[in-house]
Design an enzyme around this catalytic site. Sequence first.
Site, short mmCIF file in Angstrom:
data_model
loop_
_atom_site.label_atom_id
_atom_site.label_comp_id
_atom_site.label_asym_id
_atom_site.label_seq_id
_atom_site.Cartn_x
_atom_site.Cartn_y
_atom_site.Cartn_z
N ASP A 25 0.82 -1.21 0.00
CA ASP A 25 0.00 0.00 0.00
C ASP A 25 0.86 1.27 0.00
OD1 ASP A 25 -2.36 1.41 -0.02
OD2 ASP A 25 -2.74 1.21 2.13
N TRP A 30 2.78 8.02 -2.46
CA TRP A 30 4.18 8.16 -2.90
C TRP A 30 4.23 9.10 -4.11
CZ3 TRP A 30 6.82 7.19 -7.45
CH2 TRP A 30 8.21 7.08 -7.36
N HIS A 42 2.16 3.43 -8.98
CA HIS A 42 1.97 2.01 -9.29
C HIS A 42 3.15 1.48 -10.10
CE1 HIS A 42 -1.91 2.33 -7.55
NE2 HIS A 42 -2.47 3.00 -8.53
N LEU A 136 10.19 -20.82 -4.29
CA LEU A 136 9.19 -19.94 -3.67
C LEU A 136 7.83 -20.04 -4.38
CD1 LEU A 136 8.60 -17.41 -1.75
CD2 LEU A 136 9.18 -16.01 -3.74
C1 IPE Z 1 -5.76 -2.71 -0.24
O1 IPE Z 1 -5.32 -1.42 -0.37
C2 IPE Z 1 -5.67 -3.44 -1.53
C3 IPE Z 1 -4.34 -3.55 -2.16
C4 IPE Z 1 -3.22 -3.12 -1.69
C5 IPE Z 1 -4.33 -4.20 -3.41
P1 IPE Z 1 -6.30 -0.17 -0.44
O2 IPE Z 1 -5.42 1.01 -0.47
O3 IPE Z 1 -7.27 -0.30 -1.55
O4 IPE Z 1 -7.10 -0.27 0.94
P2 IPE Z 1 -7.97 0.81 1.73
O5 IPE Z 1 -9.10 1.18 0.82
O6 IPE Z 1 -7.10 1.98 2.02
O7 IPE Z 1 -8.39 0.12 2.98
C1 IPE Z 2 -1.72 0.23 -3.37
O1 IPE Z 2 -1.45 1.59 -3.35
C2 IPE Z 2 -1.96 -0.29 -4.77
C3 IPE Z 2 -3.33 -0.73 -5.03
C4 IPE Z 2 -4.35 -0.70 -4.22
C5 IPE Z 2 -3.56 -1.27 -6.36
P1 IPE Z 2 -2.62 2.66 -3.32
O2 IPE Z 2 -2.99 2.99 -4.72
O3 IPE Z 2 -3.75 2.20 -2.47
O4 IPE Z 2 -1.91 3.90 -2.66
P2 IPE Z 2 -2.55 4.95 -1.64
O5 IPE Z 2 -3.13 4.17 -0.50
O6 IPE Z 2 -3.60 5.71 -2.38
O7 IPE Z 2 -1.40 5.79 -1.23
MG MG Z 3 -4.13 2.41 -0.51
#
Ligand code: IPE
Ligand code: IPE
Ligand code: MG
Length: 255
Positions: A25, A30, A42, A136
């Site tokens: 996450d 970032w 991403h 793995l």
């Molecule tokens: C959870 O992250 C899903 C993934 C990392 C793929 P999110 O960023 O979507 O989760 P919430 O919405 O903040 O809980």
């Molecule tokens: C996790 O990073 C990636 C996915 C959920 C696909 P986020 O996109 O949730 O990043 P934040 O939480 O908005 O920083």
């Molecule tokens: Mg997120």
Amino acid sequence: MSTVNPHQNGLGAASLPHHIAIIMDGNGRWAKRKHLPRTAGHHAGVESVRLVVEACAKRGIEVLTLFAFGKENWQRPVQEVGYLMELFLKALESEVKKLHQNNVKLQFIGDCSALSDKLKTSMAQSNALTASNTGLVLNIAVDYSGRWDILQASKRLAKQVEAGQLKADTISSADFEQYLCLHGLPEPDLFIRTSGEQRISNFLLWQLAYTELYFTDVLWPDLTEEIIEEALIFYSNRQRRFGFTGEQMESQQSA
Ligand code: IPE
Ligand code: IPE
Ligand code: MG
């Protein structure tokens, strides 16, 4: 680069987790900090996937499960979802050979019915190519949610009851688990979530029952070898009790 190696600290293979599950996450934040579009986060996050896969393979960790895209993530802006799907496809195509050479067994967990045919084909091919690898086990959770997993397992179990193959009263945990996505693999010993959020976000709800939880404020694209080592050291310092007393666990370990 100064690194802390858990083995050098006297922490042997016995204190290493068999299975690590990660919520990757913080990609969006970032990017925001760098005044870049979320998609740049991403893109940068793929490098951290490489880093953690290599770190786990190097240490002989048996299973790594990465949450790449949750069922709820379909609600994000259509451009972001489209970018992520393209990124999965590209990353898969560019990485699979190397993963195969490194004896990694690549598997996907999740519904996946809404993914493009191209992506589904690439996933099936990568899965088939690496199926007999013995290193793995890398599970990528795509279009996954813990509630979806429990529900789909319940439906399959209910069908067995309907067909008269199983009695509802005798259903055991083992009967249920055989239908969950990660059946046959050890439950995660260590869960890691980056970005400072301290929640499970519908990841492995059944399987995380006794998992040690490690949260770090580091954003996923900023992941380093040191963070992974810190998580491993945190894990090695936990006493897992599974409902027993600490004393019972100590006497079991010394027996
Ligand atoms: C959870 O992250 C899903 C993934 C990392 C793929 P999110 O960023 O979507 O989760 P919430 O919405 O903040 O809980
Ligand atoms: C996790 O990073 C990636 C996915 C959920 C696909 P986020 O996109 O949730 O990043 P934040 O939480 O908005 O920083
Ligand atoms: Mg997120």
